[in-house]
Design a protein around this motif. Sequence first.
Motif, PDB file in Angstrom:
ATOM      1  N   LEU A 120      26.003 -35.658 105.376  1.00 42.22           N
ATOM      2  CA  LEU A 120      26.331 -35.152 104.042  1.00 42.22           C
ATOM      3  C   LEU A 120      25.377 -34.023 103.660  1.00 42.22           C
ATOM      4  O   LEU A 120      25.789 -33.001 103.116  1.00 42.22           O
ATOM      5  N   ARG A 121      24.104 -34.202 103.998  1.00 45.96           N
ATOM      6  CA  ARG A 121      23.130 -33.169 103.647  1.00 45.96           C
ATOM      7  C   ARG A 121      23.351 -31.897 104.448  1.00 45.96           C
ATOM      8  O   ARG A 121      23.080 -30.807 103.972  1.00 45.96           O
ATOM      9  N   GLY A 122      23.892 -32.036 105.647  1.00 52.01           N
ATOM     10  CA  GLY A 122      24.226 -30.847 106.440  1.00 52.01           C
ATOM     11  C   GLY A 122      25.269 -29.998 105.746  1.00 52.01           C
ATOM     12  O   GLY A 122      25.332 -28.783 105.954  1.00 52.01           O
ATOM     13  N   SER A 123      26.102 -30.635 104.897  1.00 47.12           N
ATOM     14  CA  SER A 123      27.114 -29.891 104.152  1.00 47.12           C
ATOM     15  C   SER A 123      26.570 -29.353 102.836  1.00 47.12           C
ATOM     16  O   SER A 123      27.340 -28.823 102.034  1.00 47.12           O
ATOM     17  N   GLY A 124      25.306 -29.528 102.586  1.00 48.49           N
ATOM     18  CA  GLY A 124      24.687 -28.897 101.432  1.00 48.49           C
ATOM     19  C   GLY A 124      24.519 -29.793 100.221  1.00 48.49           C
ATOM     20  O   GLY A 124      24.216 -29.302  99.145  1.00 48.49           O
ATOM     21  N   VAL A 125      24.719 -31.101 100.363  1.00 51.49           N
ATOM     22  CA  VAL A 125      24.519 -32.013  99.235  1.00 51.49           C
ATOM     23  C   VAL A 125      23.139 -32.639  99.378  1.00 51.49           C
ATOM     24  O   VAL A 125      22.877 -33.365 100.326  1.00 51.49           O
ATOM     25  N   ALA A 126      22.265 -32.342  98.425  1.00 51.65           N
ATOM     26  CA  ALA A 126      20.893 -32.859  98.532  1.00 51.65           C
ATOM     27  C   ALA A 126      20.852 -34.269  97.961  1.00 51.65           C
ATOM     28  O   ALA A 126      20.409 -34.485  96.831  1.00 51.65           O
ATOM     29  N   TYR A 127      21.384 -35.226  98.689  1.00 51.31           N
ATOM     30  CA  TYR A 127      21.381 -36.605  98.193  1.00 51.31           C
ATOM     31  C   TYR A 127      20.704 -37.492  99.209  1.00 51.31           C
ATOM     32  O   TYR A 127      21.181 -37.667 100.331  1.00 51.31           O
ATOM     33  N   ASP A 128      19.581 -38.017  98.827  1.00 51.96           N
ATOM     34  CA  ASP A 128      18.820 -38.894  99.697  1.00 51.96           C
ATOM     35  C   ASP A 128      18.436 -40.101  98.855  1.00 51.96           C
ATOM     36  O   ASP A 128      17.826 -39.951  97.798  1.00 51.96           O
ATOM     37  N   LEU A 129      18.813 -41.300  99.301  1.00 52.30           N
ATOM     38  CA  LEU A 129      18.554 -42.484  98.483  1.00 52.30           C
ATOM     39  C   LEU A 129      17.067 -42.723  98.284  1.00 52.30           C
ATOM     40  O   LEU A 129      16.660 -43.354  97.318  1.00 52.30           O
ATOM     41  N   ARG A 130      16.246 -42.206  99.212  1.00 49.85           N
ATOM     42  CA  ARG A 130      14.806 -42.384  99.036  1.00 49.85           C
ATOM     43  C   ARG A 130      14.326 -41.627  97.805  1.00 49.85           C
ATOM     44  O   ARG A 130      13.344 -41.998  97.169  1.00 49.85           O
ATOM     45  N   LYS A 131      15.001 -40.515  97.501  1.00 54.35           N
ATOM     46  CA  LYS A 131      14.659 -39.744  96.292  1.00 54.35           C
ATOM     47  C   LYS A 131      15.456 -40.210  95.096  1.00 54.35           C
ATOM     48  O   LYS A 131      14.934 -40.359  94.002  1.00 54.35           O
ATOM     49  N   ALA A 132      16.778 -40.428  95.322  1.00 55.08           N
ATOM     50  CA  ALA A 132      17.672 -40.670  94.195  1.00 55.08           C
ATOM     51  C   ALA A 132      17.456 -42.045  93.593  1.00 55.08           C
ATOM     52  O   ALA A 132      17.440 -42.194  92.381  1.00 55.08           O
ATOM     53  N   GLN A 133      17.344 -43.047  94.438  1.00 59.80           N
ATOM     54  CA  GLN A 133      17.124 -44.402  93.941  1.00 59.80           C
ATOM     55  C   GLN A 133      15.987 -45.017  94.730  1.00 59.80           C
ATOM     56  O   GLN A 133      16.207 -45.807  95.643  1.00 59.80           O
ATOM     57  N   PRO A 134      14.755 -44.616  94.422  1.00 61.71           N
ATOM     58  CA  PRO A 134      13.629 -45.002  95.276  1.00 61.71           C
ATOM     59  C   PRO A 134      13.467 -46.517  95.357  1.00 61.71           C
ATOM     60  O   PRO A 134      13.637 -47.223  94.373  1.00 61.71           O
ATOM     61  N   TYR A 135      13.172 -46.982  96.545  1.00 64.27           N
ATOM     62  CA  TYR A 135      12.922 -48.390  96.764  1.00 64.27           C
ATOM     63  C   TYR A 135      11.621 -48.478  97.542  1.00 64.27           C
ATOM     64  O   TYR A 135      11.193 -47.486  98.148  1.00 64.27           O
ATOM     65  N   SER A 136      11.004 -49.611  97.550  1.00 67.73           N
ATOM     66  CA  SER A 136       9.793 -49.841  98.339  1.00 67.73           C
ATOM     67  C   SER A 136       8.776 -48.711  98.160  1.00 67.73           C
ATOM     68  O   SER A 136       8.215 -48.204  99.124  1.00 67.73           O
ATOM     69  N   SER A 137       8.565 -48.313  96.907  1.00 64.93           N
ATOM     70  CA  SER A 137       7.596 -47.280  96.497  1.00 64.93           C
ATOM     71  C   SER A 137       7.746 -45.963  97.247  1.00 64.93           C
ATOM     72  O   SER A 137       6.756 -45.297  97.540  1.00 64.93           O
ATOM     73  N   TYR A 138       8.956 -45.553  97.536  1.00 63.35           N
ATOM     74  CA  TYR A 138       9.153 -44.211  98.099  1.00 63.35           C
ATOM     75  C   TYR A 138       8.844 -43.131  97.068  1.00 63.35           C
ATOM     76  O   TYR A 138       8.601 -41.978  97.428  1.00 63.35           O
ATOM     77  N   ASP A 139       8.873 -43.521  95.768  1.00 67.20           N
ATOM     78  CA  ASP A 139       8.590 -42.519  94.741  1.00 67.20           C
ATOM     79  C   ASP A 139       7.116 -42.141  94.689  1.00 67.20           C
ATOM     80  O   ASP A 139       6.752 -41.202  93.985  1.00 67.20           O
ATOM     81  N   HIS A 140       6.255 -42.840  95.451  1.00 66.03           N
ATOM     82  CA  HIS A 140       4.841 -42.479  95.455  1.00 66.03           C
ATOM     83  C   HIS A 140       4.555 -41.306  96.386  1.00 66.03           C
ATOM     84  O   HIS A 140       3.457 -40.784  96.396  1.00 66.03           O
ATOM     85  N   PHE A 141       5.517 -40.938  97.193  1.00 63.69           N
ATOM     86  CA  PHE A 141       5.235 -39.944  98.224  1.00 63.69           C
ATOM     87  C   PHE A 141       5.971 -38.649  97.934  1.00 63.69           C
ATOM     88  O   PHE A 141       7.032 -38.636  97.321  1.00 63.69           O
ATOM     89  N   GLU A 142       5.349 -37.579  98.434  1.00 60.95           N
ATOM     90  CA  GLU A 142       5.924 -36.271  98.230  1.00 60.95           C
ATOM     91  C   GLU A 142       6.624 -35.850  99.507  1.00 60.95           C
ATOM     92  O   GLU A 142       6.004 -35.828 100.579  1.00 60.95           O
ATOM     93  N   PHE A 143       7.894 -35.587  99.411  1.00 61.23           N
ATOM     94  CA  PHE A 143       8.611 -35.072 100.582  1.00 61.23           C
ATOM     95  C   PHE A 143       9.841 -34.318 100.109  1.00 61.23           C
ATOM     96  O   PHE A 143      10.290 -34.488  98.976  1.00 61.23           O
ATOM     97  N   ASP A 144      10.340 -33.473 100.966  1.00 61.79           N
ATOM     98  CA  ASP A 144      11.507 -32.661 100.632  1.00 61.79           C
ATOM     99  C   ASP A 144      12.745 -33.251 101.274  1.00 61.79           C
ATOM    100  O   ASP A 144      12.670 -33.972 102.263  1.00 61.79           O
ATOM    101  N   VAL A 145      13.888 -32.912 100.693  1.00 57.98           N
ATOM    102  CA  VAL A 145      15.165 -33.331 101.272  1.00 57.98           C
ATOM    103  C   VAL A 145      15.806 -32.091 101.883  1.00 57.98           C
ATOM    104  O   VAL A 145      16.311 -31.230 101.172  1.00 57.98           O
ATOM    105  N   PRO A 146      15.745 -31.958 103.204  1.00 57.23           N
ATOM    106  CA  PRO A 146      16.333 -30.767 103.821  1.00 57.23           C
ATOM    107  C   PRO A 146      17.858 -30.794 103.737  1.00 57.23           C
ATOM    108  O   PRO A 146      18.469 -31.855 103.895  1.00 57.23           O
ATOM    109  N   ILE A 147      18.451 -29.658 103.456  1.00 56.57           N
ATOM    110  CA  ILE A 147      19.913 -29.586 103.438  1.00 56.57           C
ATOM    111  C   ILE A 147      20.391 -28.396 104.270  1.00 56.57           C
ATOM    112  O   ILE A 147      19.640 -27.459 104.536  1.00 56.57           O
ATOM    113  N   GLY A 148      21.625 -28.467 104.677  1.00 55.22           N
ATOM    114  CA  GLY A 148      22.246 -27.376 105.412  1.00 55.22           C
ATOM    115  C   GLY A 148      23.105 -26.549 104.484  1.00 55.22           C
ATOM    116  O   GLY A 148      23.110 -26.746 103.272  1.00 55.22           O
TER     117      GLY A 148
END
Lengths: 152, 428
Positions: B258-286
């Motif tokens: 999905l991200r290859g088609s240009g939708v920046a949707y990553d559940l780690r960012k969108a609905q963080p679980y297991s403290s993924y919101d503590h970390f800084e990272f980018d969501v690469p898209i195509g």
Amino acid sequence: MVIRRDRLVDACALLRDDPEGMYTMPVYVTAVDWPDREPGAPRYDVVYQLRSLQHNDVCRLVVQVPEDDPTVPTLEGEFCGMDWHERECYDLLGIVFEGHHDLRRILMPDDWEGHPLRRDYVSFGEPVAFTHNIEWALPAAERPPGMPGTSR
Amino acid sequence: MAAILPPQQPGLPGGEDTFAEGRRRLGVPPDLDNVELTEIGEDTMELNMGPQHPSTHGVLRLVLDLDGEVVRACRPDIGFLHTGFEKDFERHTYQQCIPYSDRMDYLAPLINNLGFSLAAEKLLGVEVPPRGQYLRVIMCELARLGSHLIWFGTHALDMGATTPFLYAWRERETIMDINELVSGVRMHTSFIRVGGLMADVPDEFEAMVRTVVHTFPKAIDEYELLITKNPIWRERTIGLGTISAEDALAYGMSGPCLRGSGVAYDLRKAQPYSSYDHFEFDVPIGVNGDVYDRYLVRMREMRESLRIIEQALDNLPSGPVNTLDRKVAPPPRNEINTSMESLIHHFKLVTEGFSVPRGQVYQAVESPRGELGFYMVSDGSNRPYRVKVRAPSFSNLHALPYMVKGELIADVVAVIGSIDIVLGDVDR
């Protein structure tokens, strides 16, 4: 959210197109079998889940269908990704999606008998045919009723 | 066939006339310059591909309608690896279900463990301590790296590049070593359990993960040097298997596809679980949603995973890894030796497990393939009443017929490789 069977298609179209909804992504379709509910209560809960990326939200719809008429209208027209999920639900739970263009088994072999995820489906402890229960060796249709595992 | 017999063969005259004699026996060959061609018309040829095929990444069978070399229609046939895990879940206690979840997406088993555990923890209402959450993140990102490495190696191998396959497996071995260090098992670790982890990590863990964090960027540079700007690779992948963002969503695709088609949707960012919101990272898209974009997204995701691992390792809290709710996680050994209550808890957990309150939840995690969801219904007993696994490969594979329509048959394997299916995940 429990909704009526005849409103399902309209409700999904509304959820998909309404700017406050935008539930454009089909997540899955499945069903939960509740055979021990009180008599008269519908046996199957057909569960739909949709995801909205714009609002970052999921929405779960439940349609209750009775044991003698386990049918729901297909949502293929609304979400093309529902196709395989509906086939899987038909395959494993025997829910019939009316209007589906190709409602065949998808995971089990084509000639499989029964729907494995129904609660009364015996998937283990299948009896071995001995002299005292030789009827077990017969094909399912010819077996006397009430044998263990007859739901297959 | 007579033409290739040696001259000494009895019954056939030797010498120069051998071949003439052979031709005479075979009959007059057709005059190829003036052969009458029959019109083929709209007919297509049905070709079976798989289920035992090296490029279908498992037991996937495709029935292709071919017009010459062009694919007119593609009908995937799945279910060869159907194992009935959802039925198995119903007759095992929650902790016993964990090893089953390992075996679904067998390239990233830890992320399956995490999805199942999080769903059960949501029903139970227990919270895992910070150290447990951080270790879960580290192990899951290592699993993602390992999975992407296998994807990279096999995808390149499908397209005719042999070297990356060997390189990718060499690097993956270090991740397998870490799995072995923490759990004793290389692949199906069952390391993440409901309520926390199997155990805390040993002292060597940090040094080994540091080695991964330091060596992998160079390794990924090496892969990119081999492939990313390789003209053959670009010729074969750019513009192939294109799917737009709207279509990808309608098919329920998720993850790198999905991200290859240009939708920046990553559940780690969108609905963080297991403290993924503590970390800084980018969501690469195509941009274009083709095979090349999906390739680029996964390559960049590997670097983002390394960033997450490094941050989690730097800030790794101390403390327990399991929840302190003794009704869910067994007490430590020294406590069992001294406390009667702990002994009872341990006994109850081992013999009958824990009971989960009545209810239903849906918990989705971002697996290397996309949205891996667990819809769990509990009737209040110690076994799940129903578990539905929303497998990302299942939905992604569903879009394959759409993506390969009109492409050449040789490109079908490239598209299959780019959606990165695991048949254990598709068939469950």
